[in-house]
Design a protein around this motif. Structure first.
Motif, PDB file in Angstrom:
ATOM      1  N   ARG A 125       0.773  -1.125  -0.218  1.00  0.00           N
ATOM      2  CA  ARG A 125      -0.014   0.064  -0.283  1.00  0.00           C
ATOM      3  C   ARG A 125       0.612   1.167  -0.033  1.00  0.00           C
ATOM      4  O   ARG A 125       0.741   2.129  -0.727  1.00  0.00           O
ATOM      5  N   ALA A 126       2.182   1.305   0.788  1.00  0.00           N
ATOM      6  CA  ALA A 126       2.752   2.302   0.867  1.00  0.00           C
ATOM      7  C   ALA A 126       3.515   2.696  -0.718  1.00  0.00           C
ATOM      8  O   ALA A 126       3.614   3.759  -1.320  1.00  0.00           O
ATOM      9  N   PHE A 132       6.451   8.644  -8.512  1.00  0.00           N
ATOM     10  CA  PHE A 132       7.839   8.354  -8.975  1.00  0.00           C
ATOM     11  C   PHE A 132       8.991   9.159  -8.307  1.00  0.00           C
ATOM     12  O   PHE A 132      10.150   8.777  -7.888  1.00  0.00           O
ATOM     13  N   TRP A 133       8.970  10.597  -8.067  1.00  0.00           N
ATOM     14  CA  TRP A 133       9.630  11.317  -7.552  1.00  0.00           C
ATOM     15  C   TRP A 133       9.814  10.893  -5.890  1.00  0.00           C
ATOM     16  O   TRP A 133      10.976  11.113  -5.381  1.00  0.00           O
ATOM     17  N   PHE A 138      13.351   8.810  -1.706  1.00  0.00           N
ATOM     18  CA  PHE A 138      13.554   7.620  -0.674  1.00  0.00           C
ATOM     19  C   PHE A 138      14.926   7.007  -1.020  1.00  0.00           C
ATOM     20  O   PHE A 138      15.729   6.557  -0.137  1.00  0.00           O
ATOM     21  N   VAL A 139      15.005   6.507  -2.385  1.00  0.00           N
ATOM     22  CA  VAL A 139      16.396   5.609  -2.654  1.00  0.00           C
ATOM     23  C   VAL A 139      17.457   6.697  -2.621  1.00  0.00           C
ATOM     24  O   VAL A 139      18.484   6.137  -1.996  1.00  0.00           O
ATOM     25  N   GLN A 173       7.187  12.709   6.903  1.00  0.00           N
ATOM     26  CA  GLN A 173       6.022  13.163   6.248  1.00  0.00           C
ATOM     27  C   GLN A 173       6.337  13.993   5.124  1.00  0.00           C
ATOM     28  O   GLN A 173       5.658  13.904   3.942  1.00  0.00           O
ATOM     29  N   GLU A 174       7.335  14.644   5.185  1.00  0.00           N
ATOM     30  CA  GLU A 174       7.823  15.844   4.198  1.00  0.00           C
ATOM     31  C   GLU A 174       8.360  15.133   2.891  1.00  0.00           C
ATOM     32  O   GLU A 174       8.087  15.276   1.908  1.00  0.00           O
ATOM     33  N   MET A 175       9.189  13.921   3.045  1.00  0.00           N
ATOM     34  CA  MET A 175       9.634  13.056   2.115  1.00  0.00           C
ATOM     35  C   MET A 175       8.833  12.346   1.181  1.00  0.00           C
ATOM     36  O   MET A 175       8.625  12.614   0.288  1.00  0.00           O
ATOM     37  N   SER A 176       7.609  11.936   1.788  1.00  0.00           N
ATOM     38  CA  SER A 176       6.836  11.304   1.071  1.00  0.00           C
ATOM     39  C   SER A 176       5.371  11.215   2.162  1.00  0.00           C
ATOM     40  O   SER A 176       4.991  10.432   2.730  1.00  0.00           O
TER      41      SER A 176
END
Length: 385
Positions: A125-126, A132-133, A138-139, A173-176
């Motif tokens: 689900r995550a 994509f961005w 994250f990577v 939270q800011e990252m994704s």
């Protein structure tokens, strides 16, 4: 209605004090039920690890590379890596407080309830929620972490404090934002829903980051989604990125077919396309540390997979690399135990994943280079320019 006499213990997951607090609370209060932030699979894995039970050594690499499994393995592996790293620094294994809760429950005759959502569903689900961005960010953050010096953790108990924890959650939270919703808020709701179905005195052991969220959900039970809603795996959305990934191969096929139909000689253009996609897939594979046969396979299949949106050169190169290197469950476990990029580099499974990524990236670059060098010149010929 929330369960009567519910006590929630927020733990640091890798803290010895958390282990002691959990055990003492259960032994002193003798609850009817002890609820822990675990799903059935993770609980069984913790039990197996404690008992020294070794799982099946064989890993089916085709299953790993299939569908979302590749992404899920990377994400779960790196999340385990970070938690393991903190735990080893403090001399505590991740999950120790959950096992301590289960053992204390058995000692006092309490029932054990596993209230967390299956980790595979959560990760799926995550990943499905991230664009994509967000995945790229994250990577990047994962890779960057291997090349920065770790700060010493002086007081692990401080991560249970509201302000410190809020800062950590705010960064994630800011990252994704979408993944944060799935990994934190959805699980808060899921565990609250599970707790609502338990009768009697309950001691719940959860990560500190979930404690407040669970209480807030229990205060407004009418707003909590049903369990089927929280377990549903929705079909993937059609995004702009996916449209582009499907449109580019289709465009190449249409242009080549149109040129062939018009009687235009496309042998040179096809050769140039094969060389660009194949050689860059070969180079990407080699730079990722592959063996020569794997890189050759990447070269051979790249021109075909480049125009087939459901295939990837990296899959084929990875399967060959797995055959040559041999990979076992020890390599999978080693992903989370590695403490440096050098240790990861020596892990066979990690090297296979790198080869997959390298071959795919090389093929992608080859496709984009083919647009100005192959596609546009062919369009010009079709238009008589």
């Amino acid at each position: 209605m929330a369960p009567a006499n519910l006590k929630i213990i927020g733990t640091a997951h890798v803290s010895e004090k958390s282990v002691e607090e959990v055990r003492n609370t259960i032994l002193e209060s003798h609850p009817d039920v002890v609820a822990v932030e675990l799903d059935a699979n993770r609980y069984q894995n913790l039990l197996n690890e404690k008992k020294g039970i070794v799982p099946d050594k064989e890993i089916k690499i085709r299953e790993i590379l299939k569908g979302n499994n590749f992404s899920m393995l990377l994400v779960s592996g790196f999340l385990s890596y970070f938690q393991k790293k903190i735990g080893e620094e403090l001399g505590v294994k991740p999950g120790s407080e959950m096992l301590a809760a289960a053992e204390a429950a058995e000692e006092v005759g309490s029932k054990l309830a596993l209230i967390d959502r299956d980790i595979q569903i959560t990760l799926k689900r995550a990943l499905n929620s991230m664009n994509f961005w967000e995945k790229a960010k994250f990577v990047y953050s994962i890779i960057a972490s291997f090349f920065t010096d770790d700060e010493t953790i002086e007081d692990i108990e401080s991560i249970k404090e509201g302000d410190t924890l809020a800062e950590v959650m705010k960064y994630f939270q800011e990252m994704s934002p979408r993944a944060y919703e799935v990994l934190v808020k959805e699980r808060d709701a899921y565990m609250a829903r599970k707790l609502m179905d338990i009768d009697g005195n309950v001691v719940a052991v959860v990560g500190a980051g979930h404690k407040d969220g669970i209480y807030k959900n229990l205060e407004h039970p009418e707003d909590i989604p049903s369990l089927p809603q929280l377990l549903e795996l929705k079909k993937k959305r059609i995004t702009v990125t996916k449209v582009i990934l499907f449109a580019i191969p289709a465009l190449f096929i249409i242009i080549f077919a149109a040129a062939l139909f018009r009687g235009i000689n496309i042998q040179g253009d096809l050769l140039w396309f094969v060389l660009l996609t194949g050689s860059l897939a070969f180079l990407g594979s080699i730079l990722a540390g592959s063996k020569l046969p794997s890189a050759i396979v990447a070269f051979l299949v790249a021109p075909i997979t480049a125009i087939h949106p459901l295939l990837a050169a990296g899959w084929f190169a990875g399967i060959v690399e797995a055959k040559l290197r041999g990979v076992s469950i020890d390599d999978l476990a080693g992903l989370s135990k590695s403490e440096s990029f050098k240790e990861l580099w020596n892990n066979n499974l990690f090297r296979i994943l790198l080869v997959v990524a390298g071959a795919n990236l090389g093929t992608m670059i080859g496709v984009f280079l083919s647009i100005p060098n192959v596609l546009i010149p062919l369009v010009n010929k079709l238009m008589g320019i």
